[in-house]
Design a protein around this motif. Sequence first.
Motif, PDB file in Angstrom:
ATOM      1  N   PHE A  17       0.855  -1.178   0.000  1.00  0.00           N
ATOM      2  CA  PHE A  17       0.000   0.000   0.000  1.00  0.00           C
ATOM      3  C   PHE A  17       0.895   1.233   0.000  1.00  0.00           C
ATOM      4  CE2 PHE A  17      -4.313  -1.556   1.001  1.00  0.00           C
ATOM      5  CZ  PHE A  17      -4.034  -2.881   1.270  1.00  0.00           C
ATOM      6  N   ARG A  18       0.308   2.364  -0.354  1.00  0.00           N
ATOM      7  CA  ARG A  18       1.075   3.600  -0.260  1.00  0.00           C
ATOM      8  C   ARG A  18       0.158   4.735   0.165  1.00  0.00           C
ATOM      9  NH1 ARG A  18       2.419   4.871  -6.679  1.00  0.00           N
ATOM     10  NH2 ARG A  18       0.308   5.551  -7.288  1.00  0.00           N
ATOM     11  N   GLN A  19       0.767   5.726   0.797  1.00  0.00           N
ATOM     12  CA  GLN A  19       0.012   6.904   1.212  1.00  0.00           C
ATOM     13  C   GLN A  19       0.871   8.130   1.004  1.00  0.00           C
ATOM     14  OE1 GLN A  19      -1.569   6.868   5.222  1.00  0.00           O
ATOM     15  NE2 GLN A  19      -3.177   8.327   4.633  1.00  0.00           N
TER      16      GLN A  19
ATOM     17  N   LYS B 142      -3.297  12.509   1.195  1.00  0.00           N
ATOM     18  CA  LYS B 142      -4.122  11.600   0.394  1.00  0.00           C
ATOM     19  C   LYS B 142      -4.445  10.343   1.185  1.00  0.00           C
ATOM     20  CE  LYS B 142      -2.540  13.051  -4.177  1.00  0.00           C
ATOM     21  NZ  LYS B 142      -2.046  12.581  -5.501  1.00  0.00           N
ATOM     22  N   GLU B 143      -5.492   9.653   0.721  1.00  0.00           N
ATOM     23  CA  GLU B 143      -5.868   8.396   1.345  1.00  0.00           C
ATOM     24  C   GLU B 143      -4.867   7.296   0.974  1.00  0.00           C
ATOM     25  OE1 GLU B 143      -9.942   9.336   2.828  1.00  0.00           O
ATOM     26  OE2 GLU B 143      -9.474   7.279   2.305  1.00  0.00           O
ATOM     27  N   ARG B 144      -4.770   6.314   1.851  1.00  0.00           N
ATOM     28  CA  ARG B 144      -3.950   5.150   1.538  1.00  0.00           C
ATOM     29  C   ARG B 144      -4.598   4.368   0.400  1.00  0.00           C
ATOM     30  NH1 ARG B 144      -2.955   1.515   6.534  1.00  0.00           N
ATOM     31  NH2 ARG B 144      -5.137   0.952   6.168  1.00  0.00           N
ATOM     32  N   GLU B 145      -3.764   3.875  -0.498  1.00  0.00           N
ATOM     33  CA  GLU B 145      -4.286   3.087  -1.610  1.00  0.00           C
ATOM     34  C   GLU B 145      -3.490   1.803  -1.777  1.00  0.00           C
ATOM     35  OE1 GLU B 145      -4.067   5.434  -5.180  1.00  0.00           O
ATOM     36  OE2 GLU B 145      -1.895   5.723  -5.044  1.00  0.00           O
ATOM     37  N   GLY B 146      -4.171   0.766  -2.188  1.00  0.00           N
ATOM     38  CA  GLY B 146      -3.505  -0.497  -2.459  1.00  0.00           C
ATOM     39  C   GLY B 146      -2.783  -0.438  -3.782  1.00  0.00           C
ATOM     40  N   VAL B 147      -1.542  -0.840  -3.789  1.00  0.00           N
ATOM     41  CA  VAL B 147      -0.718  -0.785  -4.986  1.00  0.00           C
ATOM     42  C   VAL B 147      -0.687  -2.128  -5.702  1.00  0.00           C
ATOM     43  CG1 VAL B 147       1.619  -0.386  -5.851  1.00  0.00           C
ATOM     44  CG2 VAL B 147       0.710   1.037  -3.999  1.00  0.00           C
TER      45      VAL B 147
ATOM     46  N   LEU C 180      -2.888  -1.670  -8.782  1.00  0.00           N
ATOM     47  CA  LEU C 180      -3.477  -0.366  -9.020  1.00  0.00           C
ATOM     48  C   LEU C 180      -3.286  -0.030 -10.497  1.00  0.00           C
ATOM     49  CD1 LEU C 180      -4.580   2.223  -7.519  1.00  0.00           C
ATOM     50  CD2 LEU C 180      -2.192   2.956  -7.401  1.00  0.00           C
TER      51      LEU C 180
ATOM     52  N   SER D  40      -2.751   2.591 -12.180  1.00  0.00           N
ATOM     53  CA  SER D  40      -1.697   3.540 -12.552  1.00  0.00           C
ATOM     54  C   SER D  40      -0.292   2.947 -12.485  1.00  0.00           C
ATOM     55  CB  SER D  40      -1.761   4.792 -11.680  1.00  0.00           C
ATOM     56  OG  SER D  40      -1.534   4.461 -10.320  1.00  0.00           O
TER      57      SER D  40
ATOM     58  N   TYR E 145       5.407   3.784   1.529  1.00  0.00           N
ATOM     59  CA  TYR E 145       4.983   2.462   1.082  1.00  0.00           C
ATOM     60  C   TYR E 145       5.040   1.481   2.247  1.00  0.00           C
ATOM     61  CZ  TYR E 145       5.062   3.898  -3.790  1.00  0.00           C
ATOM     62  OH  TYR E 145       4.794   4.523  -4.990  1.00  0.00           O
TER      63      TYR E 145
END
Length: 119
Positions: free
Chosen positions: A37-39, A43-48, A61, A63, A94
């Motif tokens: 995951f990254r933040q 911004k909100e944390r997002e799963g990569v 993800l 992108s 990360y």
Amino acid sequence: QLQLVESGGGLVQPGGSLTLSCSASGGTFWRYAVAWFRQAPGKEREGVACMSSVGLRTNFLESVKGRFTIFRDNAKNAVYLQMNSLQPEDTALYSCAAAWDVCSNFDSWGRGTQVTVSS
């Protein structure tokens, strides 16, 4: 729950590459799905990326598709994130995470490693 420790972050120029590592302990690693995951600030944390246990299914993800690769070495209790063609928008903290078997309900988290993409 697993104990997870990340390493490998740093400063890299746009277009560069980094490989992050996450070392696990305290459980039957091969039975866990593992994810990154990254933040980014504000911004909100997002799963990569995530890789399941059995079957080794992966998802990413949108992108980062084609640029990032997740892989694991069960003999070393480790999961990695190879990141190519890095862009400034990839700058974030990360973290790796683990969940039993499939990529959901993550209950083990590392503290993270900072990746900064800047010229």
